[in-house]
Design a protein around this motif. Structure first.
Motif, PDB file in Angstrom:
ATOM      1  N   ALA A  82      -5.573   2.028  -0.273  1.00 36.86           N
ATOM      2  CA  ALA A  82      -6.491   2.099   0.871  1.00 36.86           C
ATOM      3  C   ALA A  82      -7.146   0.748   1.118  1.00 36.86           C
ATOM      4  O   ALA A  82      -7.252   0.303   2.267  1.00 36.86           O
ATOM      5  CB  ALA A  82      -7.541   3.174   0.630  1.00 36.86           C
ATOM      6  N   TYR A  83      -7.578   0.080   0.056  1.00 38.64           N
ATOM      7  CA  TYR A  83      -8.240  -1.211   0.205  1.00 38.64           C
ATOM      8  C   TYR A  83      -7.301  -2.278   0.768  1.00 38.64           C
ATOM      9  O   TYR A  83      -7.744  -3.184   1.476  1.00 38.64           O
ATOM     10  CB  TYR A  83      -8.819  -1.685  -1.129  1.00 38.64           C
ATOM     11  CG  TYR A  83      -9.900  -0.781  -1.677  1.00 38.64           C
ATOM     12  CD1 TYR A  83     -10.847  -0.176  -0.848  1.00 38.64           C
ATOM     13  CD2 TYR A  83      -9.978  -0.518  -3.033  1.00 38.64           C
ATOM     14  CE1 TYR A  83     -11.834   0.663  -1.351  1.00 38.64           C
ATOM     15  CE2 TYR A  83     -10.967   0.316  -3.555  1.00 38.64           C
ATOM     16  CZ  TYR A  83     -11.885   0.901  -2.707  1.00 38.64           C
ATOM     17  OH  TYR A  83     -12.859   1.719  -3.211  1.00 38.64           O
ATOM     18  N   LEU A  84      -6.010  -2.175   0.459  1.00 37.00           N
ATOM     19  CA  LEU A  84      -5.042  -3.140   0.991  1.00 37.00           C
ATOM     20  C   LEU A  84      -4.923  -3.057   2.511  1.00 37.00           C
ATOM     21  O   LEU A  84      -4.443  -3.993   3.152  1.00 37.00           O
ATOM     22  CB  LEU A  84      -3.668  -2.926   0.350  1.00 37.00           C
ATOM     23  CG  LEU A  84      -3.506  -3.438  -1.073  1.00 37.00           C
ATOM     24  CD1 LEU A  84      -2.204  -2.939  -1.670  1.00 37.00           C
ATOM     25  CD2 LEU A  84      -3.573  -4.962  -1.107  1.00 37.00           C
ATOM     26  N   MET A  99      -5.931   5.205   5.781  1.00 38.66           N
ATOM     27  CA  MET A  99      -6.795   4.744   4.691  1.00 38.66           C
ATOM     28  C   MET A  99      -7.448   5.916   3.964  1.00 38.66           C
ATOM     29  O   MET A  99      -7.546   5.909   2.736  1.00 38.66           O
ATOM     30  CB  MET A  99      -7.854   3.775   5.228  1.00 38.66           C
ATOM     31  CG  MET A  99      -7.272   2.449   5.705  1.00 38.66           C
ATOM     32  SD  MET A  99      -8.480   1.394   6.514  1.00 38.66           S
ATOM     33  CE  MET A  99      -9.444   0.884   5.093  1.00 38.66           C
ATOM     34  N   SER A 157      -4.484   6.628  -4.008  1.00 32.53           N
ATOM     35  CA  SER A 157      -4.578   5.318  -4.644  1.00 32.53           C
ATOM     36  C   SER A 157      -5.643   4.496  -3.922  1.00 32.53           C
ATOM     37  O   SER A 157      -5.423   4.058  -2.784  1.00 32.53           O
ATOM     38  CB  SER A 157      -3.221   4.602  -4.577  1.00 32.53           C
ATOM     39  OG  SER A 157      -3.349   3.240  -4.907  1.00 32.53           O
ATOM     40  N   LYS A 158      -6.755   4.271  -4.567  1.00 32.52           N
ATOM     41  CA  LYS A 158      -7.821   3.484  -3.958  1.00 32.52           C
ATOM     42  C   LYS A 158      -7.346   2.076  -3.608  1.00 32.52           C
ATOM     43  O   LYS A 158      -7.631   1.588  -2.508  1.00 32.52           O
ATOM     44  CB  LYS A 158      -9.045   3.470  -4.857  1.00 32.52           C
ATOM     45  CG  LYS A 158      -9.748   4.813  -4.901  1.00 32.52           C
ATOM     46  CD  LYS A 158     -10.907   4.809  -5.888  1.00 32.52           C
ATOM     47  CE  LYS A 158     -11.590   6.144  -5.966  1.00 32.52           C
ATOM     48  NZ  LYS A 158     -10.756   7.278  -6.326  1.00 32.52           N
ATOM     49  N   PRO A 159      -6.607   1.383  -4.502  1.00 25.51           N
ATOM     50  CA  PRO A 159      -6.117   0.055  -4.116  1.00 25.51           C
ATOM     51  C   PRO A 159      -5.242   0.080  -2.861  1.00 25.51           C
ATOM     52  O   PRO A 159      -5.300  -0.844  -2.047  1.00 25.51           O
ATOM     53  CB  PRO A 159      -5.313  -0.402  -5.337  1.00 25.51           C
ATOM     54  CG  PRO A 159      -5.912   0.354  -6.484  1.00 25.51           C
ATOM     55  CD  PRO A 159      -6.312   1.680  -5.915  1.00 25.51           C
ATOM     56  N   TYR A 180      -6.581   6.728   0.165  1.00 23.44           N
ATOM     57  CA  TYR A 180      -7.695   6.638  -0.787  1.00 23.44           C
ATOM     58  C   TYR A 180      -7.687   7.812  -1.763  1.00 23.44           C
ATOM     59  O   TYR A 180      -8.026   7.649  -2.936  1.00 23.44           O
ATOM     60  CB  TYR A 180      -9.018   6.589  -0.026  1.00 23.44           C
ATOM     61  CG  TYR A 180     -10.215   6.308  -0.893  1.00 23.44           C
ATOM     62  CD1 TYR A 180     -10.557   4.993  -1.203  1.00 23.44           C
ATOM     63  CD2 TYR A 180     -11.003   7.332  -1.411  1.00 23.44           C
ATOM     64  CE1 TYR A 180     -11.660   4.718  -2.002  1.00 23.44           C
ATOM     65  CE2 TYR A 180     -12.101   7.056  -2.206  1.00 23.44           C
ATOM     66  CZ  TYR A 180     -12.423   5.748  -2.506  1.00 23.44           C
ATOM     67  OH  TYR A 180     -13.502   5.470  -3.298  1.00 23.44           O
ATOM     68  N   VAL A 207      -7.562  -2.692   4.549  1.00 27.84           N
ATOM     69  CA  VAL A 207      -8.789  -3.180   5.182  1.00 27.84           C
ATOM     70  C   VAL A 207      -8.518  -4.396   6.077  1.00 27.84           C
ATOM     71  O   VAL A 207      -8.971  -4.414   7.237  1.00 27.84           O
ATOM     72  CB  VAL A 207      -9.897  -3.466   4.137  1.00 27.84           C
ATOM     73  CG1 VAL A 207     -11.076  -4.210   4.763  1.00 27.84           C
ATOM     74  CG2 VAL A 207     -10.358  -2.159   3.500  1.00 27.84           C
ATOM     75  N   ALA A 220       0.838  -1.210   0.000  1.00 22.37           N
ATOM     76  CA  ALA A 220       0.000   0.000   0.000  1.00 22.37           C
ATOM     77  C   ALA A 220       0.871   1.257   0.000  1.00 22.37           C
ATOM     78  O   ALA A 220       0.633   2.190  -0.778  1.00 22.37           O
ATOM     79  CB  ALA A 220      -0.931  -0.008   1.208  1.00 22.37           C
TER      80      ALA A 220
END
Length: 164
Positions: free
Chosen positions: A139-141, A128, A135-137, A132, A143, A64
């Motif tokens: 942030a998702y990493l 996050m 880079s949205k990915p 976000y 979770v 991330a």
């Protein structure tokens, strides 16, 4: 992946894993002694699960951070400032992560560790949010990390209540 990006990825993962290594220095000696004698909550997982889970989470954190860092060269000046702030927030949560192990296992103080883990949880959410925007990915990493720290917060609280 370009060679430069490969080294950035290795550095980002290495920095994240270093927080785990610092924590392990304080955690490992306390597991068979102090921690073994504590009353644990019903949902306490077996000790062997923590190493693989944390290693996976540190790698995800590193990836991330890499995604955010690697967007820096082609970013506008405003975005570069945003990236620097995001990586600073990431560093702060990584510090709180290592500090938790030192506080809980090193100082053997679940009460202050609970304060730390609440701050860590908030710092992860903040990370996050700022990731976000870049880079949205990325942030998702984070979770799974947030979910695990949520569970760890329950464990920390339960151990504090059951033992102090």
């Amino acid at each position: 992946m370009r060679v430069n990006n490969f080294f950035k990825l290795i550095i980002a993962i290495g920095v994240s894993l270093s927080a785990g290594a610092i924590g392990a220095i304080f955690t490992a000696p306390a597991i068979p002694t102090w921690y073994a004698d504590l009353v644990k909550p019903a949902l306490n997982p077996p000790a062997w699960i923590f190493g693989p889970v944390w290693t996976t989470l540190y790698v995800l954190m590193g990836i991330a951070a890499f995604l955010v860092w690697s967007s820096y060269p082609k970013a506008s000046e405003d975005k570069k400032k945003q990236i620097k702030i995001a990586l600073g927030v990431f560093g702060a949560q990584l510090f709180l992560n290592a500090a938790w192990s030192i506080t809980f296992f090193g100082f053997q103080n679940p009460g202050w560790a609970l304060v730390d883990i609440i701050l860590l949880w908030l710092a992860i959410v903040w990370t996050m949010v700022v990731f976000y925007q870049i880079s949205k990915p990325a942030a998702y990493l984070l979770v799974p990390y947030l979910l695990w720290v949520s569970f760890a917060s329950y464990l920390n609280y339960s151990i504090w209540v059951l033992n102090y």
